[in-house]
Write an enzyme that holds these catalytic residues in place. Structure first.
Site, PDB file in Angstrom:
ATOM      1  N   SER A  77       0.642  -1.180  -0.254  1.00 45.96           N
ATOM      2  CA  SER A  77       0.203  -0.301   0.211  1.00 45.96           C
ATOM      3  C   SER A  77       0.818   1.289  -0.068  1.00 45.96           C
ATOM      4  CB  SER A  77      -0.948  -0.057   1.022  1.00 45.96           C
ATOM      5  OG  SER A  77      -1.548   1.124   0.450  1.00 45.96           O
ATOM      6  N   ASP A 216      -4.639  -3.142  -3.614  1.00 45.43           N
ATOM      7  CA  ASP A 216      -4.205  -3.889  -2.562  1.00 45.43           C
ATOM      8  C   ASP A 216      -3.669  -4.675  -2.344  1.00 45.43           C
ATOM      9  OD1 ASP A 216      -2.805  -3.083  -0.427  1.00 45.43           O
ATOM     10  OD2 ASP A 216      -4.731  -1.309   0.927  1.00 45.43           O
TER      11      ASP A 216
END
Length: 387
Positions: A77, A216
């Site tokens: 992320s 993600d």
């Protein structure tokens, strides 16, 4: 005469021990891991700035960069974004961002990335357009193979239902992973409900089109990518002589620095069994990702700290984490200037805190110790290469 002989024996023993220590340090494999957490990336950004500053002082080199000292840098992320910033080369083949440019990057671009006016009620909270724009602007056309050190950036393919790990060492067997860094970084940041998933395509070794449909990497329970980064290092040990010292999972030969983005212990951010007994799908959906990320980070740290302790190498592993975030600092997408200032202060204050209840050493002291090891190791390898 006996005294002289004893003295000479002592000198030989000291020299032998020193030589062994230097040899051991030279063989060390160094790994940096950076957690996900949206705007909370300001916290590890502050820590990275401190560490790089220490390395510059120790080596008397203002151009020293973190990529010069770490064999593997991994992130999930926002940690994937930081990884790209400190490993992607500029026109001079140096990292396009110094560590002291990370926090200003968040302050400049965070409010536009997390702009609530772009959100949709029946869709992702943010459209991701500005995020992609700034990634393309900063990272250009660079690809994975151009990274200045080994990287490990995670994402998850929602079509194949499998994690995708972008590393340099995978490219010989899987050239389709040599994607553009901006595609990788957007994918790593595309947290469900926050940003739209990302589609892009590359080519296989046969020239066929290879498609990615990514979100993600924290979806693959790697909010803390430390174990992933270690795995990349140990896999390289099978083929790369520079990593040979950690074959057979010899963690004694590894230096691992893992940076978190903070967790909370606030009562109103946690839940009781009684409270959740009547929850439905919608209520669970709102918190389940946060719970799984917290759990995976805890278990990763627990496993690694246990392994390093069992090998009497606990000083080789440092987890830098703030466990008492409060208020707006717990939010991954609050990019108000007031909250970003608070997050920067959290990072600064963290340096003064003890590593743990059992270890009174402050994070600042621990990072200085780590910096000394990184600096000495780099010098030893440079001296060896000059012969």
């Amino acid at each position: 005469m006996a005294t002289t002989k004893s003295f000479l024996i002592l000198i030989v023993m000291i020299l032998a021990t020193t030589s062994s220590t230097f040899a051991s340090l030279e063989e060390m494999v160094t790994v940096l891991s950076i957690d996900g957490g949206g705007i909370k990336g300001i916290i590890p950004g502050t820590i990275l700035e401190f560490l790089e500053g220490q390395l510059q002082k120790m080596d008397n080199n203002a151009d020293a960069r973190l990529a010069d000292y770490f064999d593997v840098i991994g992130g999930t992320s926002t940690g994937g974004l930081l990884t790209a910033m400190i490993t992607t080369p500029n026109e001079n083949n140096r990292p396009f961002a110094a560590a002291n440019e990370i926090v200003p990057f968040y302050f400049e671009h965070g409010p536009h990335i997390f702009n609530s006016s772009t959100g949709q009620f029946f869709g992702p909270k943010y459209d991701g357009k500005y995020l992609m724009q700034v990634l393309q602007e900063k990272l250009g056309e660079t690809r994975v193979h151009q990274a200045l050190t080994e990287v490990a950036i995670s994402s998850f393919d929602i079509k194949t239902n499998k994690p995708v790990i972008f590393t340099k060492s995978n490219l010989a067997k899987s050239p389709e992973l040599d994607a553009k860094m901006y595609d990788i970084c957007y994918s790593a940041a595309a947290a469900p409900t926050y940003f739209p998933p990302h589609y892009f395509a590359t080519n296989t070794i046969n020239g066929d089109k290879y498609e990615f449909n990514l979100v993600d990497g924290a979806v693959a329970t790697v909010a803390d990518p430390a174990l992933l980064s270690v795995s990349v290092a140990t896999r390289r040990a099978q083929e790369d002589p520079a990593f040979a010292s950690i074959r057979s999972l010899n963690y004694k030969k590894m230096l691992l620095l893992s940076l978190g983005t903070g967790t909370t212990s606030e009562f109103d951010k946690t839940h009781t069994a009684e409270e959740t007994a009547k929850w439905g799908a919608l209520q669970w959906m709102l918190v389940i990702q946060q719970m799984t990320e917290a759990a995976s980070s805890y278990m990763t740290d627990y496993y690694l700290s246990t392994v390093f302790q069992d090998l009497h190498s606990q000083n080789n592993y440092l987890r830098v984490q703030e466990n008492a975030l409060t208020g707006t600092t717990t939010k991954a997408d609050d990019a108000s200037e007031a909250n970003m200032e608070l997050l920067a202060q959290v990072g600064e204050n963290l340096l003064k805190k003890p590593v743990s209840k059992d270890n009174p050493e402050t994070y600042e002291e621990a990072l200085k110790r780590f910096a000394k090891l990184l600096s000495d190791r780099k010098k030893l390898r440079a001296n060896k290469a000059s012969y």
